[in-house]
Design a protein around this motif. Structure first.
Motif, PDB file in Angstrom:
ATOM      1  N   SER A  41     -27.782  57.697  62.783  1.00  0.00           N
ATOM      2  CA  SER A  41     -26.387  58.060  62.539  1.00  0.00           C
ATOM      3  C   SER A  41     -25.781  58.929  63.629  1.00  0.00           C
ATOM      4  O   SER A  41     -24.565  59.115  63.674  1.00  0.00           O
ATOM      5  CB  SER A  41     -26.277  58.800  61.200  1.00  0.00           C
ATOM      6  N   ASP A  42     -26.603  59.474  64.532  1.00  0.00           N
ATOM      7  CA  ASP A  42     -26.116  60.416  65.541  1.00  0.00           C
ATOM      8  C   ASP A  42     -25.665  59.666  66.793  1.00  0.00           C
ATOM      9  O   ASP A  42     -26.472  59.277  67.632  1.00  0.00           O
ATOM     10  CB  ASP A  42     -27.215  61.423  65.890  1.00  0.00           C
ATOM     11  N   SER A  43     -24.357  59.491  66.935  1.00  0.00           N
ATOM     12  CA  SER A  43     -23.805  58.707  68.044  1.00  0.00           C
ATOM     13  C   SER A  43     -23.960  59.394  69.395  1.00  0.00           C
ATOM     14  O   SER A  43     -23.833  58.747  70.437  1.00  0.00           O
ATOM     15  CB  SER A  43     -22.321  58.423  67.777  1.00  0.00           C
ATOM     16  N   TRP A  44     -24.229  60.703  69.401  1.00  0.00           N
ATOM     17  CA  TRP A  44     -24.394  61.418  70.673  1.00  0.00           C
ATOM     18  C   TRP A  44     -25.472  60.793  71.523  1.00  0.00           C
ATOM     19  O   TRP A  44     -25.389  60.802  72.757  1.00  0.00           O
ATOM     20  CB  TRP A  44     -24.724  62.895  70.380  1.00  0.00           C
ATOM     21  N   TRP A  45     -26.466  60.198  70.884  1.00  0.00           N
ATOM     22  CA  TRP A  45     -27.598  59.649  71.616  1.00  0.00           C
ATOM     23  C   TRP A  45     -27.292  58.323  72.301  1.00  0.00           C
ATOM     24  O   TRP A  45     -28.135  57.785  73.029  1.00  0.00           O
ATOM     25  CB  TRP A  45     -28.805  59.534  70.688  1.00  0.00           C
ATOM     26  N   ASN A  46     -26.098  57.800  72.113  1.00  0.00           N
ATOM     27  CA  ASN A  46     -25.716  56.592  72.846  1.00  0.00           C
ATOM     28  C   ASN A  46     -25.715  56.835  74.349  1.00  0.00           C
ATOM     29  O   ASN A  46     -26.036  55.935  75.132  1.00  0.00           O
ATOM     30  CB  ASN A  46     -24.329  56.118  72.396  1.00  0.00           C
ATOM     31  N   THR A  47     -25.353  58.053  74.748  1.00  0.00           N
ATOM     32  CA  THR A  47     -25.370  58.389  76.172  1.00  0.00           C
ATOM     33  C   THR A  47     -26.791  58.397  76.714  1.00  0.00           C
ATOM     34  O   THR A  47     -27.047  57.964  77.843  1.00  0.00           O
ATOM     35  CB  THR A  47     -24.694  59.751  76.406  1.00  0.00           C
ATOM     36  N   ILE A  48     -27.737  58.885  75.921  1.00  0.00           N
ATOM     37  CA  ILE A  48     -29.147  58.837  76.298  1.00  0.00           C
ATOM     38  C   ILE A  48     -29.573  57.385  76.498  1.00  0.00           C
ATOM     39  O   ILE A  48     -30.233  57.036  77.492  1.00  0.00           O
ATOM     40  CB  ILE A  48     -30.017  59.500  75.212  1.00  0.00           C
ATOM     41  N   LYS A  49     -29.207  56.535  75.565  1.00  0.00           N
ATOM     42  CA  LYS A  49     -29.577  55.118  75.661  1.00  0.00           C
ATOM     43  C   LYS A  49     -28.973  54.480  76.908  1.00  0.00           C
ATOM     44  O   LYS A  49     -29.633  53.693  77.603  1.00  0.00           O
ATOM     45  CB  LYS A  49     -29.120  54.368  74.410  1.00  0.00           C
ATOM     46  N   ASN A  50     -27.713  54.821  77.208  1.00  0.00           N
ATOM     47  CA  ASN A  50     -27.065  54.257  78.385  1.00  0.00           C
ATOM     48  C   ASN A  50     -27.735  54.723  79.674  1.00  0.00           C
ATOM     49  O   ASN A  50     -27.908  53.949  80.624  1.00  0.00           O
ATOM     50  CB  ASN A  50     -25.581  54.639  78.403  1.00  0.00           C
ATOM     51  N   GLY A  51     -28.104  56.014  79.718  1.00  0.00           N
ATOM     52  CA  GLY A  51     -28.798  56.530  80.898  1.00  0.00           C
ATOM     53  C   GLY A  51     -30.154  55.877  81.080  1.00  0.00           C
ATOM     54  O   GLY A  51     -30.560  55.556  82.204  1.00  0.00           O
ATOM     55  N   LEU A  52     -30.861  55.671  79.973  1.00  0.00           N
ATOM     56  CA  LEU A  52     -32.163  55.015  80.020  1.00  0.00           C
ATOM     57  C   LEU A  52     -32.035  53.586  80.526  1.00  0.00           C
ATOM     58  O   LEU A  52     -32.807  53.139  81.395  1.00  0.00           O
ATOM     59  CB  LEU A  52     -32.782  55.027  78.622  1.00  0.00           C
ATOM     60  N   THR A  53     -31.061  52.862  79.989  1.00  0.00           N
ATOM     61  CA  THR A  53     -30.849  51.474  80.387  1.00  0.00           C
ATOM     62  C   THR A  53     -30.530  51.358  81.866  1.00  0.00           C
ATOM     63  O   THR A  53     -31.129  50.539  82.583  1.00  0.00           O
ATOM     64  CB  THR A  53     -29.684  50.867  79.571  1.00  0.00           C
ATOM     65  N   LEU A  54     -29.612  52.196  82.342  1.00  0.00           N
ATOM     66  CA  LEU A  54     -29.205  52.128  83.739  1.00  0.00           C
ATOM     67  C   LEU A  54     -30.358  52.492  84.671  1.00  0.00           C
ATOM     68  O   LEU A  54     -30.557  51.856  85.718  1.00  0.00           O
ATOM     69  CB  LEU A  54     -28.015  53.051  83.980  1.00  0.00           C
ATOM     70  N   ALA A  55     -31.138  53.505  84.297  1.00  0.00           N
ATOM     71  CA  ALA A  55     -32.281  53.895  85.125  1.00  0.00           C
ATOM     72  C   ALA A  55     -33.295  52.765  85.221  1.00  0.00           C
ATOM     73  O   ALA A  55     -33.856  52.505  86.289  1.00  0.00           O
ATOM     74  CB  ALA A  55     -32.940  55.149  84.559  1.00  0.00           C
ATOM     75  N   GLY A  56     -33.551  52.084  84.091  1.00  0.00           N
ATOM     76  CA  GLY A  56     -34.475  50.963  84.111  1.00  0.00           C
ATOM     77  C   GLY A  56     -34.013  49.877  85.058  1.00  0.00           C
ATOM     78  O   GLY A  56     -34.810  49.297  85.818  1.00  0.00           O
ATOM     79  N   GLU A  57     -32.720  49.598  85.059  1.00  0.00           N
ATOM     80  CA  GLU A  57     -32.170  48.590  85.964  1.00  0.00           C
ATOM     81  C   GLU A  57     -32.294  49.036  87.413  1.00  0.00           C
ATOM     82  O   GLU A  57     -32.653  48.245  88.292  1.00  0.00           O
ATOM     83  CB  GLU A  57     -30.699  48.339  85.615  1.00  0.00           C
ATOM     84  N   HIS A  58     -32.019  50.315  87.670  1.00  0.00           N
ATOM     85  CA  HIS A  58     -32.029  50.815  89.041  1.00  0.00           C
ATOM     86  C   HIS A  58     -33.423  50.825  89.658  1.00  0.00           C
ATOM     87  O   HIS A  58     -33.577  50.554  90.851  1.00  0.00           O
ATOM     88  CB  HIS A  58     -31.424  52.213  89.093  1.00  0.00           C
ATOM     89  N   VAL A  59     -34.443  51.176  88.887  1.00  0.00           N
ATOM     90  CA  VAL A  59     -35.793  51.256  89.459  1.00  0.00           C
ATOM     91  C   VAL A  59     -36.597  49.989  89.213  1.00  0.00           C
ATOM     92  O   VAL A  59     -37.709  49.858  89.717  1.00  0.00           O
ATOM     93  CB  VAL A  59     -36.573  52.476  88.926  1.00  0.00           C
TER      94      VAL A  59
END
Length: 316
Positions: A41-59
């Protein structure tokens, strides 16, 4: 893109039931698992998910996000155990309750799995469980800085709306704020729960019973959004001093319209993005930064919204 990653790291280091989200880009073949304590229910963690996703793509690594749907810490401990049993190339995890999570994390480290602690806990606790480093915002220090700021603004009493009392680390924000003001925390911190209607009603009830309260402090969008509504309904929006931890769409609107004086940005994007970059380079080349990374606190005010407003809830 590698140049971008190098620049980001150089800038930072110069100066910190299971739901899954999987992004695959397996140029090097590593797999990293991020385990958080956050409920669905905590939408704040969407930013964590986005950062994780982008980092995975970058490396060029596979990344997975796992969490206890209800935020139960015992469930989180089991998730860490399951993650370690799958033999990933690294685990990124919060340390929401060191007593409960110590065993699973130490067992992962004993298996030779590199671990980085993010968001919750302290650098000292991270080192104590054998983690490589800590990336996040020391919660007590952030609360203390917020309290000192509020004291300079003439505040002497407050209500802390704690929507995650089960997470002792988050409560350090309230204790730090009280110490910054130079007052006892006492009954100023309430267990609001996570239901928006209950939070709104509890805030209104507390302020009605304690009319001399000079400020309200919330600990994230889960408690901030209903508190905004509470203050609008009781006519105190814009007149009661209001500070909050973390950012989100409604919080940014509140800062912009004057309901909220400031939001503390711990930059969750960096908390997810940087550990993936660090683990990838550690796995590939054996290199590791020499220091922990403090991603916050930073105070966001009406005069400094800029890109924060543009990317709130996504990358900020």
């Amino acid at each position: 893109m590698r140049r971008l990653i190098g620049c980001l790291l150089a800038g930072v280091f110069a100066v910190g039931s299971v739901v899954g989200l999987t992004v695959s880009a397996q140029a090097e073949g590593e797999r990293f698992v991020l385990v958080s304590h956050a409920p669905d229910s905590d939408s704040w963690w969407n930013t964590i998910k986005n950062g994780l996703t982008l980092a995975g793509e970058h490396v060029g690594a596979t990344v997975e996000y796992r969490n206890p749907p209800t935020g139960d810490i015992a469930d989180m401990a089991r998730i860490i155990e399951q993650a370690a049993a799958s033999n990933p190339d690294g685990i990124i995890t919060t340390l929401a309750d060191a007593d409960v999570l110590r065993g699973p994390i130490e067992n992962a480290v004993a298996k030779g799995i590199p671990v980085i602690i993010i968001n919750s806990g302290t650098p000292e606790q991270a080192a104590d469980v054998g983690a490589l480093m800590y990336v996040g915002q020391p919660e007590y220090d952030a609360g203390l800085a917020a309290g000192q700021r509020a004291k300079r603004d003439g505040i002497g009493s407050f209500l802390c709306v704690n929507h995650v009392v089960s997470n002792p680390v988050v409560g350090e924000r309230c204790r730090g704020f009280a110490d910054g003001l130079g007052v006892e925390l006492g009954s100023s911190m309430i267990d609001s729960g996570q239901d928006p209607s209950e939070i709104k009603n509890k805030v209104k009830a507390y302020l009605a019973a304690n009319p001399t309260t000079e400020a309200v402090l919330t600990l994230g969008p889960t408690s901030a959004d209903p508190t905004i509504e509470a203050l609008k309904e009781n006519g105190m929006a814009g007149s009661l001093y209001f500070g909050t931890f973390d950012l989100g769409t409604e919080i940014v609107k509140g800062i912009k319209d004057g309901t909220i004086q400031w939001g503390i940005d711990q930059q969750p994007f960096l908390q997810a993005y940087l550990p993936v970059v660090v683990l990838a380079n550690y796995k590939r080349y054996g290199v590791l930064p020499g220091n922990n990374i403090n991603s916050g606190p930073g105070f966001v005010t009406k005069d400094a919204l800029g890109k924060v407003e543009e990317f709130a809830g996504e990358y900020r």
